[in-house]
Design an enzyme around this catalytic site. Structure first.
Site, PDB file in Angstrom:
ATOM      1  N   GLU A   1      17.871  42.218 -56.718  1.00 11.90           N
ATOM      2  CA  GLU A   1      17.352  42.258 -55.355  1.00 11.90           C
ATOM      3  C   GLU A   1      18.292  43.036 -54.441  1.00 11.90           C
ATOM      4  O   GLU A   1      17.847  43.745 -53.531  1.00 11.90           O
ATOM      5  CB  GLU A   1      17.147  40.835 -54.838  1.00 11.90           C
ATOM      6  CG  GLU A   1      16.305  40.753 -53.587  1.00 11.90           C
ATOM      7  CD  GLU A   1      15.929  39.330 -53.234  1.00 11.90           C
ATOM      8  OE1 GLU A   1      16.653  38.727 -52.412  1.00 11.90           O
ATOM      9  OE2 GLU A   1      14.942  38.811 -53.781  1.00 11.90           O
TER      10      GLU A   1
ATOM     11  N   ASN B   1       0.293  29.585 -53.325  1.00 17.01           N
ATOM     12  CA  ASN B   1       1.103  30.216 -54.362  1.00 17.01           C
ATOM     13  C   ASN B   1       0.203  31.071 -55.240  1.00 17.01           C
ATOM     14  O   ASN B   1      -0.945  30.701 -55.513  1.00 17.01           O
ATOM     15  CB  ASN B   1       1.812  29.168 -55.225  1.00 17.01           C
ATOM     16  CG  ASN B   1       3.012  29.753 -55.963  1.00 17.01           C
ATOM     17  OD1 ASN B   1       4.061  29.949 -55.362  1.00 17.01           O
ATOM     18  ND2 ASN B   1       2.865  30.030 -57.242  1.00 17.01           N
TER      19      ASN B   1
ATOM     20  N   THR C   1      18.623  25.646 -50.784  1.00 22.17           N
ATOM     21  CA  THR C   1      17.682  24.635 -51.275  1.00 22.17           C
ATOM     22  C   THR C   1      17.278  24.901 -52.710  1.00 22.17           C
ATOM     23  O   THR C   1      17.055  26.050 -53.092  1.00 22.17           O
ATOM     24  CB  THR C   1      16.415  24.603 -50.378  1.00 22.17           C
ATOM     25  OG1 THR C   1      16.805  24.491 -49.014  1.00 22.17           O
ATOM     26  CG2 THR C   1      15.509  23.453 -50.746  1.00 22.17           C
TER      27      THR C   1
ATOM     28  N   HIS D   1      27.188  41.242 -51.565  1.00 20.90           N
ATOM     29  CA  HIS D   1      26.661  41.264 -52.932  1.00 20.90           C
ATOM     30  C   HIS D   1      26.783  42.617 -53.631  1.00 20.90           C
ATOM     31  O   HIS D   1      27.243  42.660 -54.787  1.00 20.90           O
ATOM     32  CB  HIS D   1      25.205  40.803 -52.944  1.00 20.90           C
ATOM     33  CG  HIS D   1      25.055  39.315 -52.879  1.00 20.90           C
ATOM     34  ND1 HIS D   1      23.858  38.679 -53.106  1.00 20.90           N
ATOM     35  CD2 HIS D   1      25.954  38.332 -52.626  1.00 20.90           C
ATOM     36  CE1 HIS D   1      24.027  37.370 -52.988  1.00 20.90           C
ATOM     37  NE2 HIS D   1      25.281  37.141 -52.682  1.00 20.90           N
TER      38      HIS D   1
ATOM     39  N   GLY E   1       8.076  27.730 -53.424  1.00 23.37           N
ATOM     40  CA  GLY E   1       9.407  27.439 -53.930  1.00 23.37           C
ATOM     41  C   GLY E   1      10.085  26.369 -53.088  1.00 23.37           C
ATOM     42  O   GLY E   1       9.479  25.800 -52.167  1.00 23.37           O
TER      43      GLY E   1
END
Length: 448
Positions: A379, A51, A170, A234, A29
């Site tokens: 997540e 990957n 990023t 979060h 990624g």
């Protein structure tokens, strides 16, 4: 905690040529590409990228062939232009089975989401990679270091380093996936090793400081892993009925993630949940022998500050000593002060940059038409559930954490019932939390 000046950094790098040796990054990624380019500046000898098999790996393989095996890192802002660059990879692996036994990789950097760490270690088959001495976890969750250790060969003493959070923001360049675009760098991160006599932790700290980021070394990996702002922010912001209504709808939402109600989720009740979650995590950290954070100071000094006219230095530094209702008031003031960027300049109409206008990411369908819930809050839910399982082992009560878990699970089951289990991505239906927590504590009990 220790830190180094830029001069000490240069001297140490000269004394330790390519301290990470041959380095293999797992995941392809934007974070992996950005990190690879930074490691190429004398920190690693050979660089490889791996990957798992799939459409992304196939596309990247094709683009790498066109780019002569080169990946590129682009930076936003003049102050970080010196970190831009391109590096030619020595290897790109599509799938774990393509790694040959006895290959000379010495450092592994895991750049995948933390919920895949066990699978990564299992598929790497470290018995076949005898030279690996260091594993770096770029974006771990609470307990990730112990979880990874539980999967290592018993006879191997491998240095596992946890970073508090990935050190940048990023994304892929719009044109191709061999180029990563970094729009911001963290001001400060924390790191810790599972080895008390780690010889990799100092070079890692020097690597981070070479990027212009302060890196403090803490005593225990759990302490480093607890210093991620998303763990505290979060769950209360995005696991509530208001936010879940926006996330789980097909129609576009016109609400914002960081605005006050009714434009966004922030209410006095949400702030109360945030404060309670912090208090519960703090009690758990103390039970583990770790130092908890001053939440307001962490938000202000390590993340994004507000003006002293909004929050005084005294209030920030003495936040943990305040009465609970005063703490919650301070948190509400902090979020109110960040509705606009307090350090931006006003335009001709007197308006400031709308800092809090961050849209919700909503449910979506993958290439096979299966429904997915975005990583925020999926997540975050998984992290909470693992944390709660660990707290149960330590006999620490966490009722606010449990309430957030139960609300998400209720809404998830409603979503699955509405769409039909066959139309849901399998990731939504698999829960390995109990297995993960058991593995974590099998290592924890052996170490204590």
């Amino acid at each position: 905690m220790t830190s180094y000046t830029s001069e000490q950094n240069r001297e140490a790098l000269q004394a330790h040529a390519a301290p990470f040796g041959n380095t293999l990054l797992i995941g392809a990624g934007p974070a992996a590409i950005h990190t690879a380019v930074q490691l190429s500046r004398g920190w690693s000898s050979k660089l490889g990228l791996l990957n798992r098999e799939g459409p992304h790996a196939a596309q990247l393989l094709q683009e790498l062939e066109q780019a002569q095996q080169c990946v590129t890192s682009r930076m936003y802002g003049e102050q970080h232009q010196h970190l831009e660059g391109t590096v030619r990879l020595d290897h790109f692996y599509v799938g774990y089975q393509t790694i040959e036994a006895e290959e000379s990789w010495e450092t592994i950097v895991i750049c995948t989401p933390c919920d895949s760490y066990r699978d990564v270690i299992r598929q790497l088959q470290l018995e076949r990679l005898p030279f690996v001495h260091t594993i770096i976890l770029l974006s771990p969750s609470f307990g990730s270091n112990l979880l990874v250790k539980s999967e290592l060969p018993i006879h191997r003493s491998i240095d596992i380093i946890s970073l508090s959070t990935y050190f940048a923001a990023t994304k892929f360049d719009a044109a191709c996936i061999t180029t990563a675009y970094t729009k911001a760098m963290k001001k400060k991160v924390y790191a810790a090793s599972n080895q008390s006599n780690s010889w990799s932790i100092q070079p890692f700290q020097l690597f981070i400081t070479s990027l212009g980021i302060q890196c403090d070394i803490v005593t225990h990996p759990l302490e480093a892993e607890s210093r991620s702002i998303t763990m505290y922010v979060h769950p209360p912001l995005f696991i509530n009925d208001f936010s879940l209504d926006q996330i789980l709808r097909i129609e576009p939402s016109n609400k914002s993630m960081y605005k006050l109600y009714p434009e966004g989720p922030i209410t006095s009740q949400v702030i109360h949940a945030m404060a309670e979650l912090w208090r519960e995590i703090s009690r758990f950290l103390i039970s583990c022998g770790c130092e908890p954070i001053n939440l307001l100071q962490f938000m202000n000094d390590d993340n994004y500050p507000v003006r002293q006219e909004s929050l005084s230095r005294y209030e920030i530094e003495h936040f943990v000593e305040l009465e609970p209702i005063h703490q919650e008031y301070m948190l509400y003031v902090r979020y109110s002060s960040l509705l606009i960027d307090p350090f931006s300049s006003s335009d001709e109409q007197g308006k400031y940059f709308d800092f809090s206008a961050v849209p919700y990411k909503q449910i979506y369908q993958d290439a096979c038409g299966r429904w997915m819930i975005p990583r925020i809050p999926l997540e975050d839910y998984k992290r909470l559930k693992a944390l709660y399982g660990m707290a149960e082992f330590m006999k620490v009560q966490m009722p606010q954490t449990l309430q957030l878990i139960q609300l998400f699970e209720q809404r998830l089951q409603q979503f699955i019932a509405e769409k039909g289990a066959s139309a849901i991505h399998p990731e939504m239906l698999i829960d390995s939390t109990i297995e993960d927590v058991n593995a974590i504590f099998s290592v924890w009990e052996c170490a204590t």
